[in-house]
Design a protein around this motif. Structure first.
Motif, mmCIF file in Angstrom:
data_model
loop_
_atom_site.group_PDB
_atom_site.id
_atom_site.type_symbol
_atom_site.label_atom_id
_atom_site.label_comp_id
_atom_site.label_asym_id
_atom_site.label_seq_id
_atom_site.Cartn_x
_atom_site.Cartn_y
_atom_site.Cartn_z
ATOM 1 N N PHE A 153 -9.259 3.146 0.066
ATOM 2 C CA PHE A 153 -9.346 1.886 0.817
ATOM 3 C C PHE A 153 -7.949 1.449 1.250
ATOM 4 O O PHE A 153 -6.943 2.025 0.818
ATOM 5 C CB PHE A 153 -10.049 0.787 0.009
ATOM 6 N N SER A 179 -13.888 7.037 -8.250
ATOM 7 C CA SER A 179 -12.452 6.731 -8.263
ATOM 8 C C SER A 179 -12.120 6.091 -6.931
ATOM 9 O O SER A 179 -12.359 6.670 -5.875
ATOM 10 C CB SER A 179 -11.630 8.009 -8.433
ATOM 11 N N TYR A 181 -9.192 4.612 -4.674
ATOM 12 C CA TYR A 181 -7.733 4.579 -4.577
ATOM 13 C C TYR A 181 -7.276 3.770 -3.373
ATOM 14 O O TYR A 181 -7.772 3.981 -2.276
ATOM 15 C CB TYR A 181 -7.182 6.007 -4.425
ATOM 16 N N GLN A 182 -6.359 2.876 -3.611
ATOM 17 C CA GLN A 182 -5.713 2.260 -2.454
ATOM 18 C C GLN A 182 -4.836 3.316 -1.815
ATOM 19 O O GLN A 182 -4.087 4.012 -2.503
ATOM 20 C CB GLN A 182 -4.863 1.058 -2.892
ATOM 21 N N THR A 184 -1.928 5.136 -0.442
ATOM 22 C CA THR A 184 -0.480 4.981 -0.555
ATOM 23 C C THR A 184 0.140 5.731 0.615
ATOM 24 O O THR A 184 -0.146 6.910 0.807
ATOM 25 C CB THR A 184 0.017 5.596 -1.875
ATOM 26 N N GLN A 205 -0.635 -7.085 2.598
ATOM 27 C CA GLN A 205 -0.736 -7.185 1.132
ATOM 28 C C GLN A 205 -1.967 -7.959 0.670
ATOM 29 O O GLN A 205 -2.694 -7.525 -0.222
ATOM 30 C CB GLN A 205 0.502 -7.916 0.592
ATOM 31 N N ALA A 209 -5.268 -6.770 -1.551
ATOM 32 C CA ALA A 209 -5.669 -7.418 -2.797
ATOM 33 C C ALA A 209 -7.130 -7.847 -2.722
ATOM 34 O O ALA A 209 -7.896 -7.648 -3.671
ATOM 35 C CB ALA A 209 -4.764 -8.624 -3.058
ATOM 36 N N ASP A 210 -7.506 -8.389 -1.576
ATOM 37 C CA ASP A 210 -8.907 -8.799 -1.404
ATOM 38 C C ASP A 210 -9.849 -7.608 -1.530
ATOM 39 O O ASP A 210 -10.899 -7.688 -2.168
ATOM 40 C CB ASP A 210 -9.104 -9.441 -0.024
ATOM 41 N N TYR A 212 -9.442 -4.853 -3.101
ATOM 42 C CA TYR A 212 -9.494 -4.382 -4.483
ATOM 43 C C TYR A 212 -10.407 -5.286 -5.311
ATOM 44 O O TYR A 212 -11.284 -4.809 -6.046
ATOM 45 C CB TYR A 212 -8.074 -4.364 -5.058
ATOM 46 N N GLN A 213 -10.209 -6.580 -5.156
ATOM 47 C CA GLN A 213 -11.030 -7.526 -5.932
ATOM 48 C C GLN A 213 -12.506 -7.408 -5.560
ATOM 49 O O GLN A 213 -13.379 -7.445 -6.432
ATOM 50 C CB GLN A 213 -10.541 -8.970 -5.725
ATOM 51 N N VAL A 229 -7.373 1.452 -13.796
ATOM 52 C CA VAL A 229 -6.993 0.809 -12.529
ATOM 53 C C VAL A 229 -7.870 1.243 -11.351
ATOM 54 O O VAL A 229 -8.368 0.408 -10.602
ATOM 55 C CB VAL A 229 -5.503 1.115 -12.208
ATOM 56 N N SER A 230 -8.048 2.565 -11.199
ATOM 57 C CA SER A 230 -8.770 3.066 -10.032
ATOM 58 C C SER A 230 -10.088 3.749 -10.402
ATOM 59 O O SER A 230 -10.717 4.375 -9.549
ATOM 60 C CB SER A 230 -7.886 4.064 -9.266
ATOM 61 N N SER A 231 -10.498 3.663 -11.671
ATOM 62 C CA SER A 231 -11.656 4.459 -12.115
ATOM 63 C C SER A 231 -12.801 3.572 -12.601
ATOM 64 O O SER A 231 -12.584 2.621 -13.343
ATOM 65 C CB SER A 231 -11.246 5.389 -13.260
ATOM 66 N N ALA A 369 -4.399 -5.976 -12.022
ATOM 67 C CA ALA A 369 -4.093 -5.831 -10.591
ATOM 68 C C ALA A 369 -2.603 -5.925 -10.314
ATOM 69 O O ALA A 369 -2.136 -5.501 -9.254
ATOM 70 C CB ALA A 369 -4.846 -6.891 -9.794
#
Lengths: 384, 658
Positions: A153, A179, A181-182, A184, A205, A209-210, A212-213, A229-231, A369
């Motif tokens: 994402f 999984s 993943y943001q 990178t 940014q 964050a949105d 992810y939440q 974190v990602s799992s 986060a």
């Protein structure tokens, strides 16, 4: 398996696109290196094996089988051990999957990355969304409850709504492990260059964050446990193998550029080493053929360095660092003694980012986060 | 003096033989011209200076706007008189500092004694060079006080420029004879007639007094020498009087100590004499005297009216301050008027980029200031930037040159903070007056700024600026000057192509970027010069910067009330860009007393965690985290807000010029 058919636009892994691979030679070297390193470590039992890469699903089941036989020959490989293969939707025919299962693979991790054709093209993937659906469905048929999918994402131009839709589709497709993943933007990749050059917009940014939440909420509501974190996993389908990294257990890296952390019992040592194998496949093979392994660097980790790794990795998980695990690395100084005293960690607990209780030290929902903002403070305190 | 040690490069000199110009016997090989003053050569025949009585001496300077040809004319004069041999090496253009070209200064060249036979008489012509910029106006005025006349050089194409005006008035006020010279008549666009009219209009000098020359080609340069002899009076002084010598420059030599350039206003001086400095009252024994040709050439004596150098065991340049008077031990004289100690007008903090470089920078500073007593150095330390110094300079240009020399000659990379000016406060509080022992104090740093309640008036330094520009830029220039709180004092059309504007500027309004702004809005055509104009009353305030309510000491500034809002806003914006996001919201505010005048909000991190961390990622990850943990030590904590050193550097650092 360091080879790919094509390099993806976001990927900076140690991968190689070559016209022809001498699979027999690579197989022989993987087997030989696995045997050598297992012998050096003198581990009795192997709890998990992970075939990563590259694109390991491009290898033949015979190669996977040969490596697993070597492992079983050098150490105990219990019947229930987790054997995962990373696969791409474009190289995952039902028959190939069947072959891998026969070779001993019992868990599949599929690099779906996106369920939108335009996004997949931007990522430089070889497959379409429809092919990804087909591949995952086929995998679920063969590995029910043990098929994981990878999703990205925060792609350039991706909106909040588009991501919500992907999540919805994902829930319809997925098995019991995801999984997320943001993306990178790694230096040197085609995608990062496009963003830097202004051809693609850099994701904001706040939007990331949105996203992810949103994902955390949606998946947890769907019964998933956000265990790292990602799992995300439900019905206990956590990845044993990945957990071993985050719990700072021992692992042996086999193949070009593979990393390992283990104690060289065969040399009479009792200190944990960080080992990296030679990156480039041809050079790696030469070394394996001449000396049995292609270890390029060996660094003995000091007790402090081991604790730093344990801290940085353990806090990524929902269980955090248990008192028991900490005690394993630091028999003298307890978690309470290091982080319970006034200092950075205590302040972070008061501010609601961290929890230290009878279970151990871990992040709160909010703290997870922003873990990378907490770690420098914690390491700084640990060093003192 | 700040800029000494350059002339040897420029004039690549040969030692001449004494005597008339007709016989330039050059016995000396090329001297090493690489560093400062080469040593004078020993064992050669010394000139008997007594053969040059006062009547055959002329002391003069050349003054000009930058690039109008002052140094080229000097080269020719030296060649014609046989002081240096005629070769194409005598080019002033090659060794110019970048800063000179950008800023429009002429770096001070060295003085030289020329021997010239005119109508059967041997003349001693002392060319006393002056630093060509107003930052050094005190030095210029001291140099000029050793002269009886000047050659005013104006470019035949560019005409009168700001510095021409400033220089003219310096010479005029010193009541010196002025020989106007129009240079570069060989240029295609030369219009000497127009320039003659400008000179007539502005300086009231009849057009027929101007000499049209081409210093580059040597045209009419001989005529200039003749005019110097005819028009400039000999110095009025007497060898029979007691010794009275003016120090008008000094340099430092590692082997011989201070070399002071002196002009004799009376008496004579010779090796072995005991002399006293009127300023320091210290006593010295003269080791060596001589003339500059332009390298030091020892002589038995120097006599009244003559100009030369003196070495007398002075260890530091502060012992030979410009403007000081020397006299014989036990024969005191009335000191020459006009002496002042160097007074810094621009201050800036200087810090090593890396604190481990502190000692190297310290020794480089010490070595540079050996030659430049006008730089004041005070140890300073900033919680954010570490240990450093607060340096005082004569002006902005002086600061530029100093910094550039530090970089070029000592390979030092420094953080130089934005320059500030010395303010003053007239105290009204009896308590403070008692505390300071005076009712007026100078404020160099915001920490010293006294509260309004205990002050009857704040004062700021001002300068009178001269701008010469083509008329089409007038509108923009007037707007610029008004933005800088300047008050117009004069506006005069020199002719249809040139306008001269005079403005009274608060000094702090021009110390940062005025010159660049002026140059850019006039496509480089406008020229600017300024002179000290004393202090004026000003509505000054102290502006604090707050992070989540806590003041950041090193970001406080003294500023004019009218400028506070804009400056506060800019500072807050810059800080917002440079402070990294943290776990909580950060309010960045500018405040005057309790009143908030600007605010920016830095949002907290909502997500900051690396997505993937598996076996192969761990080593790289740990390296970064350890570096960040290490960085915690270098963070300056304001309340709970962490501010990295970089943020301070980016906010405090002087904006460098394009």
């Amino acid at each position: 398996w360091p080879y790919c058919r094509k390099r993806c636009s976001y990927c900076n892994f140690n991968t190689y696109v070559v016209p022809a691979v001498d699979e027999a030679a690579v197989r022989a070297c993987l087997v030989r290196e696995a045997q050598t390193l297992l012998r050096l470590s003198q581990v009795h039992s192997v709890t998990s094996v992970f075939f990563g890469g590259g694109t390991p699903s491009l290898a033949s089941p015979g190669t996977v089988a040969a490596v697993l036989e070597a492992v079983a020959g050098a150490a105990h490989l219990p019947a229930g051990a987790e054997i995962t293969l990373e696969a791409n939707p474009s190289s995952t025919s039902a028959s190939a999957l069947d072959g891998f299962r026969a070779a001993g693979v019992n868990r599949l991790s599929i690099g779906v990355q996106s369920l939108d054709d335009a996004e997949l093209r931007m990522l430089g993937r070889e497959h379409t969304a429809a092919e990804a659906w087909k591949a995952v469905e086929a995998a679920r048929g063969l590995f029910p409850g043990r098929t994981s999918i990878d999703l990205l994402f925060g792609l350039p131009g991706q909106s909040r709504d588009a991501w919500a839709q992907r999540l919805e589709a994902t829930l319809r497709l997925c098995d019991d492990h995801i999984s997320l993943y943001q993306l990178t933007l790694e230096r040197g990749t085609a995608l990062a260059a496009q963003v830097r050059g202004g051809a693609l917009p850099a994701p904001r940014q706040d939007l990331l964050a949105d996203m992810y939440q949103t994902a955390r909420k949606v998946l947890v509501a769907a019964g998933f446990r956000h265990y790292e974190v990602s799992s995300f996993a439900r019905k206990g389908a956590l990845s044993t193998h990945n957990l071993s990294y985050w719990r700072a257990e021992q692992y042996i890296g086999v193949g070009p550029g593979a990393h390992g952390r283990f104690v060289l019992r065969a040399e009479g040592s009792c200190s944990r080493e960080a080992r990296v194998q030679t990156l480039e496949p041809v050079a790696w093979m030469r070394e394996v053929e001449s000396q049995g392994h292609g270890t390029r660097s060996r660094v003995v980790l000091s007790p402090l360095e081991q604790l730093e790794e344990l801290l940085s990795l353990g806090l990524r998980t929902d269980e955090g660092i248990t008192h028991e695990r900490w005690g394993h690395f630091s028999p003298q100084l307890s978690l309470q003694a290091v982080f319970g005293e006034p200092g950075e960690a205590r302040a972070l607990q008061q501010e609601g980012w961290l929890v230290l209780d009878s279970g151990g030290l871990r992040c709160t929902w909010a703290g997870l986060a922003v873990l990378d903002s907490l770690l420098p403070d914690l390491l700084w305190q640990l060093q003192r | 003096m700040a800029l000494a040690g350059r002339a040897a490069l420029r004039w690549g000199a040969r030692l001449p033989s004494p005597g008339p110009a007709a016989a330039p016997l050059c016995r000396q090989a090329w001297l090493p011209a690489a560093c400062g003053r080469p040593y004078s050569s020993r064992g050669k025949e010394e000139i008997d200076m007594s053969t040059y009585p006062v009547e055959s001496i002329r002391n003069f300077s050349i003054i000009a706007h930058v690039d109008h040809g002052k140094s080229t004319l000097a080269d020719r004069l030296l060649e014609i008189t046989g002081t240096i041999s005629k070769t194409d090496r005598n080019k002033q253009v090659l060794d110019k500092l970048q800063v000179e070209r950008e800023r429009g200064i002429t770096v001070k060249a060295q003085s030289a004694s020329l021997f010239y036979n005119h109508e059967g008489i041997n003349y001693l012509l002392n060319l006393i060079d002056t630093p060509g910029h107003v930052d050094f106006s005190y030095e210029v005025s001291r140099s000029l006080s050793a002269c009886q006349g000047v050659i005013l050089v104006v470019d035949a194409n560019e005409g009168i420029q700001a510095q021409t005006v400033a220089n003219f008035y310096l010479a005029f006020e010193a009541q010196l004879s002025i020989i106007p010279v129009i240079n570069k008549i060989d240029l295609k666009n030369a219009d000497p007639e127009r320039v003659e009219k400008q000179i007539e209009k502005l300086f009231d000098i009849p057009t027929d007094e101007c000499i049209r020359i081409s210093a580059k080609q040597g045209t009419n340069v001989e005529k200039v020498l003749q005019k110097v002899i005819e028009k400039i009076p000999p110095p009025q002084c007497n060898t029979a009087d007691p010794l009275k010598a003016l120090v008008f420059d000094s340099t430092f030599d590692h082997y011989r100590g201070v070399i002071a350039n002196i002009a004799l206003f009376g008496g004579e001086i010779a090796k072995g004499q005991k002399i006293v400095s009127a300023h320091t009252k210290k006593r010295y024994e003269v080791h060596e005297v001589g003339i500059l040709t332009p390298n030091e050439q020892p002589t038995h004596k120097l006599y009244a009216g003559q100009v030369g150098y003196l070495i007398a065991g002075m260890k530091e340049v502060t012992e030979a301050q410009i403007g000081d008077t020397l006299f014989l031990y036990k024969q005191p004289v009335e000191p020459l008027p006009g002496f002042k100690s160097a007074k810094p007008m621009v201050f800036a903090g200087m810090y090593p980029v890396d604190q481990t470089e502190y000692n190297n920078l310290k020794s480089a500073l010490e070595r540079l200031t050996l030659n430049d007593s006008s730089v004041t150095v005070h140890r300073d330390s900033s919680l954010a930037l570490g240990a450093g110094w607060r340096l005082g300079f004569l002006g902005l240009l002086h600061m530029e040159v100093f910094n550039q020399r530090l970089e070029q000659e000592y390979n030092m990379s420094v953080i130089l903070t934005a320059p500030t000016v010395p303010y003053k406060a007239v105290l009204s509080s009896a308590k403070l007056i008692k505390e300071y022992g005076k009712d007026q104090i100078t404020i160099i740093s915001p920490a010293q700024f006294p509260d309004k309640l205990s002050v009857s008036e704040y004062l700021e330094p001002t300068v009178l600026g001269t701008i010469v520009t083509p008329p089409e830029y007038i509108g923009k220039i007037i707007t610029l000057c008004q933005d800088r709180r300047a008050v117009q004092k004069d506006l005069l059309y020199i002719d249809e192509n040139r306008v001269m504007l005079k403005y009274l500027f608060p000094l702090n309004e021009i110390v940062v970027d005025f010159y660049d702004a002026l140059k850019s809005l006039s496509s480089g055509y406008a020229s600017f010069d300024y002179e000290d104009a004393g202090y004026q009353s000003a509505d000054l305030i102290k502006m604090d910067i707050l992070l989540n309510g806590n003041p950041v000491e090193e970001l406080a500034t003294i500023i004019h009330n009218d400028k506070a809002y804009a400056a506060g806003k800019l500072l807050c914006e810059r800080l917002k860009e440079t402070i990294p996001r943290q776990l909580f919201e950060i309010a960045i505010q500018a405040a005057i007393g309790k009143k908030i005048i600007a605010r920016e909000t830095l949002k907290p991190y909502r997500k900051n965690v690396v997505a993937k961390c598996y076996g192969g990622d761990i080593t790289r990850r740990m390296k970064l985290l350890r570096r960040q943990a290490e960085g915690k030590r270098l963070m300056r904590k304001i309340g709970n807000v962490e501010v990295p050193r970089d943020a301070f550097i980016r906010v405090l650092k002087r904006e460098t010029d394009k």
